[in-house]
Motif scaffolding. Structure first.
Motif, PDB file in Angstrom:
ATOM      1  N   UNK A  70     -11.300 -16.040  40.855  1.00  0.00           N
ATOM      2  CA  UNK A  70     -11.012 -17.214  41.928  1.00  0.00           C
ATOM      3  C   UNK A  70      -9.650 -17.716  41.786  1.00  0.00           C
ATOM      4  N   UNK A  71      -8.896 -18.130  42.762  1.00  0.00           N
ATOM      5  CA  UNK A  71      -7.799 -18.777  43.009  1.00  0.00           C
ATOM      6  C   UNK A  71      -7.985 -20.474  43.452  1.00  0.00           C
ATOM      7  N   UNK A 119      -2.385 -25.194  39.651  1.00  0.00           N
ATOM      8  CA  UNK A 119      -3.076 -23.832  39.977  1.00  0.00           C
ATOM      9  C   UNK A 119      -3.772 -23.275  38.530  1.00  0.00           C
ATOM     10  N   UNK A 120      -5.133 -22.729  38.981  1.00  0.00           N
ATOM     11  CA  UNK A 120      -5.903 -22.427  38.125  1.00  0.00           C
ATOM     12  C   UNK A 120      -6.537 -21.050  38.731  1.00  0.00           C
ATOM     13  N   UNK A 121      -6.814 -19.836  37.827  1.00  0.00           N
ATOM     14  CA  UNK A 121      -7.543 -18.789  37.977  1.00  0.00           C
ATOM     15  C   UNK A 121      -8.502 -18.413  37.286  1.00  0.00           C
ATOM     16  N   UNK A 122      -9.637 -17.627  37.803  1.00  0.00           N
ATOM     17  CA  UNK A 122     -10.564 -17.411  37.110  1.00  0.00           C
ATOM     18  C   UNK A 122     -11.829 -18.419  37.356  1.00  0.00           C
ATOM     19  N   UNK A 123     -12.556 -18.811  36.400  1.00  0.00           N
ATOM     20  CA  UNK A 123     -13.518 -19.867  36.521  1.00  0.00           C
ATOM     21  C   UNK A 123     -14.758 -19.586  37.454  1.00  0.00           C
ATOM     22  N   UNK A 124     -15.054 -20.748  37.576  1.00  0.00           N
ATOM     23  CA  UNK A 124     -16.528 -20.623  38.586  1.00  0.00           C
ATOM     24  C   UNK A 124     -16.584 -21.783  39.602  1.00  0.00           C
ATOM     25  N   UNK A 125     -17.586 -21.662  40.665  1.00  0.00           N
ATOM     26  CA  UNK A 125     -17.376 -22.881  41.458  1.00  0.00           C
ATOM     27  C   UNK A 125     -18.788 -22.952  41.825  1.00  0.00           C
ATOM     28  N   UNK A 126     -19.515 -24.199  41.658  1.00  0.00           N
ATOM     29  CA  UNK A 126     -20.766 -24.466  41.923  1.00  0.00           C
ATOM     30  C   UNK A 126     -20.923 -24.549  43.691  1.00  0.00           C
ATOM     31  N   UNK A 127     -19.953 -24.662  44.505  1.00  0.00           N
ATOM     32  CA  UNK A 127     -19.854 -25.013  45.685  1.00  0.00           C
ATOM     33  C   UNK A 127     -20.388 -23.955  46.724  1.00  0.00           C
ATOM     34  N   UNK A 128     -20.764 -24.030  47.929  1.00  0.00           N
ATOM     35  CA  UNK A 128     -21.173 -23.056  48.862  1.00  0.00           C
ATOM     36  C   UNK A 128     -19.842 -21.922  49.367  1.00  0.00           C
ATOM     37  N   UNK A 129     -20.062 -21.038  49.039  1.00  0.00           N
ATOM     38  CA  UNK A 129     -18.928 -19.944  49.650  1.00  0.00           C
ATOM     39  C   UNK A 129     -18.921 -19.234  50.801  1.00  0.00           C
ATOM     40  N   UNK A 130     -18.027 -19.280  51.852  1.00  0.00           N
ATOM     41  CA  UNK A 130     -18.231 -18.640  53.026  1.00  0.00           C
ATOM     42  C   UNK A 130     -16.756 -18.169  53.209  1.00  0.00           C
ATOM     43  N   UNK A 131     -17.081 -16.834  53.607  1.00  0.00           N
ATOM     44  CA  UNK A 131     -15.766 -15.829  53.749  1.00  0.00           C
ATOM     45  C   UNK A 131     -14.817 -16.234  52.608  1.00  0.00           C
ATOM     46  N   UNK A 132     -15.102 -16.239  51.583  1.00  0.00           N
ATOM     47  CA  UNK A 132     -14.228 -16.368  50.392  1.00  0.00           C
ATOM     48  C   UNK A 132     -13.851 -17.785  50.105  1.00  0.00           C
ATOM     49  N   UNK A 133     -14.066 -18.679  50.911  1.00  0.00           N
ATOM     50  CA  UNK A 133     -13.894 -20.184  50.706  1.00  0.00           C
ATOM     51  C   UNK A 133     -15.028 -20.965  50.509  1.00  0.00           C
ATOM     52  N   UNK A 134     -14.706 -21.853  49.298  1.00  0.00           N
ATOM     53  CA  UNK A 134     -15.809 -22.755  48.610  1.00  0.00           C
ATOM     54  C   UNK A 134     -15.684 -24.117  49.357  1.00  0.00           C
ATOM     55  N   UNK A 135     -16.874 -24.565  49.759  1.00  0.00           N
ATOM     56  CA  UNK A 135     -16.920 -25.904  50.107  1.00  0.00           C
ATOM     57  C   UNK A 135     -17.860 -26.722  49.070  1.00  0.00           C
ATOM     58  N   UNK A 136     -17.547 -27.939  48.749  1.00  0.00           N
ATOM     59  CA  UNK A 136     -18.383 -28.797  47.918  1.00  0.00           C
ATOM     60  C   UNK A 136     -18.483 -28.120  46.440  1.00  0.00           C
ATOM     61  N   UNK A 137     -19.385 -28.582  45.755  1.00  0.00           N
ATOM     62  CA  UNK A 137     -19.462 -28.339  44.440  1.00  0.00           C
ATOM     63  C   UNK A 137     -18.506 -28.676  43.488  1.00  0.00           C
ATOM     64  N   UNK A 138     -18.384 -28.033  42.151  1.00  0.00           N
ATOM     65  CA  UNK A 138     -17.625 -28.320  41.068  1.00  0.00           C
ATOM     66  C   UNK A 138     -16.891 -27.047  40.655  1.00  0.00           C
ATOM     67  N   UNK A 139     -15.549 -27.184  40.371  1.00  0.00           N
ATOM     68  CA  UNK A 139     -14.886 -25.926  39.956  1.00  0.00           C
ATOM     69  C   UNK A 139     -14.652 -26.210  38.351  1.00  0.00           C
ATOM     70  N   UNK A 140     -15.027 -25.363  37.383  1.00  0.00           N
ATOM     71  CA  UNK A 140     -14.633 -25.258  36.154  1.00  0.00           C
ATOM     72  C   UNK A 140     -14.394 -23.955  35.277  1.00  0.00           C
ATOM     73  N   UNK A 141     -14.078 -24.067  34.280  1.00  0.00           N
ATOM     74  CA  UNK A 141     -13.740 -22.734  33.319  1.00  0.00           C
ATOM     75  C   UNK A 141     -12.594 -21.921  33.631  1.00  0.00           C
TER      76      UNK A 141
END
Length: 730
Positions: A652-653, A690-712
């Protein structure tokens, strides 16, 4: 003896006067002649003892006594009956002394009616292998086929030499058969078919009629034909199945036609079909299933056409065509034919639907299957307007090269919908599939408009290979190809193309709707591409959006991509996501670009200037010295971030501000090492990470996340926005 006969007759006649209306004279030739009793002045024997005279009105009729079988009395009747008995006939003519004559020679019957004030029934039954029925009438009449079988070896089986209306009634439960000869005897009268009429024919009744033509048309009227009821089968026709001079109408009944010529030919008149069932098979070259030089309207019924001849047509009209209802199924297998023209040739196509003026599809359900070389689904010289109904077109025939009229090598190809002027699809469900080499889904020489007043559903698929015309020119299997402006206002458009998805020589404008190009080489190509609203998704092997005037240079050619709103996702495996040989301007909306995974292609390629003045932009691409982004003349801030390390699709970016608020979390579709990002969230003087990697708990659509929390993730770089375009390495 004579006196006794006369006395007996007078007694019977006197009795009949009180209860009956007509006297019937039955002759030894199986002819019955009727006369109104009130018109009978006298009956007497001749002096020779062998003749009897009937004085009826102004007529004096003589019979040999041996010619008369009997005399009876009965009710009045206005039905003339002809019964065919092989080589002879039996006739009942109750109007013999009122203006109707029936003459015959063997089984050749000729009726002449001088009545001009009432409708007479003529009923035919029985069978003959060498006979005919001809009628002259000064007034409209009914012709009742009550189980009749007529074959005429040297002409028409039924020859109507009356210009008055004929109500041709197929008696319920009967099978009637007509067949003409392989050649016609010379005549000064028209005789164009096995069943021929100078006047109008209206078919009714629930019986059936089988017609075979060995020389000319099967059924023909020099006026009009209307089918209301009955089952009419043309087993074969040397020419047209049904041919009319004025017009053809059908509201009910069943037509089954197999013809060497056209199935139904309306000639210079119109065709109107509101009901019934029509099945037509035409195997000859350059013929039509249903055709007319005037207007064709289909608003109901079921039509099934099988057209096998080269350059033949299913439905063909010389003027406008209105497809308002009904179920229409057309199968063609004929090939295009090259006709000599100028210094080369001009292709003449086999088309399911061909119109010389405008086509209006407002409710019909249409299914077209074309397997011949360069076959056409709908081909129109004027405009096509589709507002409702279901249209499914499948072409599998390949195209080929040829020398055009100027002597230059060109290509002719199959096309699902081909329009010489404008094409408008405002409603309905349209599916076009073309699998032959060079085959095009939709082609218009004018403008193409979708969903201006409705919400159509359009699916276009091309899968054929390209045809090489010259060392640098190909005929390619484009899904939508238009010379004018292409505008999508609303609806759902789904495209899978072996070449371009949507190509316009002028412009492509998307104002709304859902547009999904699931496969293409160039996704959308035009000198001007504008997105004002709507959802747009493009998968391309080359450029996803390509604005160009086609000059191929690296200079600014004046083309433009305008991104004003909507949601746009561009995914290219080996081309540029946003490619403009001129300029790009973005003021709103969301644009997500999954660029190629290797150089020299990039996510954004612009010869002129890319002004980013609003909206949300995220672009992934390979890292190279060709990475481009918005210009410093933009009013909104942008970021160009590059790294020397290739990042995988699972990496992830992520960008967040100094308070940890997320600006973007993004997963690229393929390996990437550069990101272009612009958002109104970027502020001058603010610091971001700028972070790379990690995860996001949001909803992914077309590679773009909305909502949720990014971590790791791993912190790669912090930067401060100091200019309209900030460039960082991470």
């Amino acid at each position: 003896m004579k006196k006794g006969l006369l006395l007996l007759f007078c007694l019977v006649n006197s009795f009949a006067l009180f209860a009956q209306e007509k006297m019937y004279i039955h002759t030894s030739e199986n002819v019955t002649l009727g006369a109104l009793i009130s018109d009978v002045d006298s009956v007497y024997f001749g002096n020779d003892g062998y003749s009897v005279y009937f004085e009826i009105g102004d007529s004096l009729v003589e019979f040999g006594i041996s010619e008369i079988d009997s005399i009876s009395f009965g009710d009045d009747s206005e039905t003339v009956s002809v019964v065919y008995n092989g080589s002879s006939v039996s006739v009942i003519n109750p109007l013999a002394f009122e203006g109707v004559s029936v003459n015959f020679d063997g089984a050749d019957v000729v009726v002449n009616s001088l009545l001009d004030d009432r409708k007479i029934d003529y009923e035919l039954s029985g069978s003959t292998s060498d006979g005919m029925f001809k009628i002259y009438s000064d007034y409209k009449y009914n012709l009742i086929l009550n189980g009749v079988n007529i074959t005429n070896t040297d002409g028409a089986a039924i020859n109507i030499q009356s210009g008055k209306k004929c109500d041709l009634i197929l008696e319920d439960g009967t099978v009637n058969t007509l067949e003409d000869g392989s050649s016609y005897a010379e005549s000064e009268e028209d005789e164009k078919s096995a069943l021929f009429s100078e006047g109008q024919i209206i078919f009714s009744g629930t019986g059936s009629l089988n017609v075979t033509s060995n020389s000319k048309h099967a059924i023909c009227s020099d006026d009009y034909i209307s089918v209301e009821e009955g089952t009419i089968t043309v087993a074969s026709a040397a020419k047209d199945g049904i041919h009319v001079n004025d017009y053809f109408e059908m509201s009910g009944g069943t037509l089954n036609i197999k013809a060497t010529g056209d199935g139904i030919d309306g000639d210079e008149g119109y065709i109107l079909i509101t009901g019934g069932e029509i099945t037509i098979s035409c195997a000859s070259s350059d013929v039509k299933g249903i055709t007319c030089d005037s207007v064709m309207t289909i608003s109901g019924g079921t039509i099934d056409l099988t057209i096998n001849g080269d350059q033949s047509k299913g439905l063909k009209s010389g003027q406008s065509m209105f497809l308002e209802g009904g179920d229409i199924s057309i199968t063609t297998s004929g090939n295009a034919v090259l006709e000599s023209s100028g210094s080369g040739y001009d292709p003449s196509y086999c088309s399911a639907i061909k119109c010389d003026e405008d086509v209006y599809a407002t409710g019909a359900d249409i299914t077209v299957t074309s397997t011949g070389k360069a076959g056409k689904g709908i081909s129109c010289d004027g405009t096509v307007s589709i507002t409702s109904g279901t249209i499914g077109i499948t072409t599998t025939g390949s195209g080929a090269t040829y020398k055009n009229s100027s002597g230059v090598t060109d290509a002719y190809t199959a096309t699902g919908i081909s329009v010489d002027e404008n094409l408008s699809i405002d409603g309905g469900n349209i599916t076009v599939s073309c699998s032959g080499a060079g085959g095009k889904g939709i082609s218009a020489d004018g403008a193409f408009t979708v969903g201006e007043s409705g919400t159509p559903v359009i699916n276009v698929t091309t899968s054929g290979s390209k045809i090489q015309i010259s060392s640098s020119d190909y005929a390619e299997a484009k899904a939508v190809k238009v010379d004018g402006a292409a505008t999508i206002e609303n609806g759902t458009v789904t495209i899978s193309s072996a070449d371009d998805g949507i190509k316009s020589e002028q412009s492509v404008t998307i104002n709304g709707g859902d547009i999904s190009i699931t496969k293409s080489v160039e996704g959308v190509e035009a000198p001007i591409i504008t997105v004002n609203d709507g959802n747009v998704s493009v998968v391309a092997s080359d450029d996803a959006f390509n604005a160009t005037y086609g000059n191929g240079s690296e200079n600014n050619d004046g083309s433009y991509i305008y991104l004003y709103g909507g949601y746009v996702v561009l995914n290219t495996s080996a081309g540029d996501g946003l490619d403009s040989n001129g300029n790009i301007q973005m003021t709103g909306g969301t644009v997500v670009v999954h660029g190629p995974q290797s150089s020299p292609e990039v996510g954004i390629d612009v010869n002129g200037t890319f002004n980013e003045n609003g909206g949300f932009l995220i672009v992934s691409a390979p890292n190279s010295n060709m990475v481009e982004g918005p210009a410093t003349s933009s009013t909104q801030y942008s970021l160009i971030a590059t790294t020397s390390t290739n990042l995988s699709t699972s990496t992830l970016f992520h960008i967040q501000d100094s308070q940890g608020n997320s600006l973007v979390s993004f997963k690229a579709a393929r390996t990437y090492s550069a990101i272009v990002f612009s958002s109104s969230s970027l502020k001058s003087g603010s610091t971001y990470s700028i972070y790379t990697g990690g995860t996001c708990t949001g909803t992914e659509t077309d590679g773009l996340y909305s909502g949720g929390t990014y971590s790791g993730g791993t912190l790669k770089k912090s930067f401060t926005v100091s200019g309209k375009v900030t460039k960082v390495s991470f």
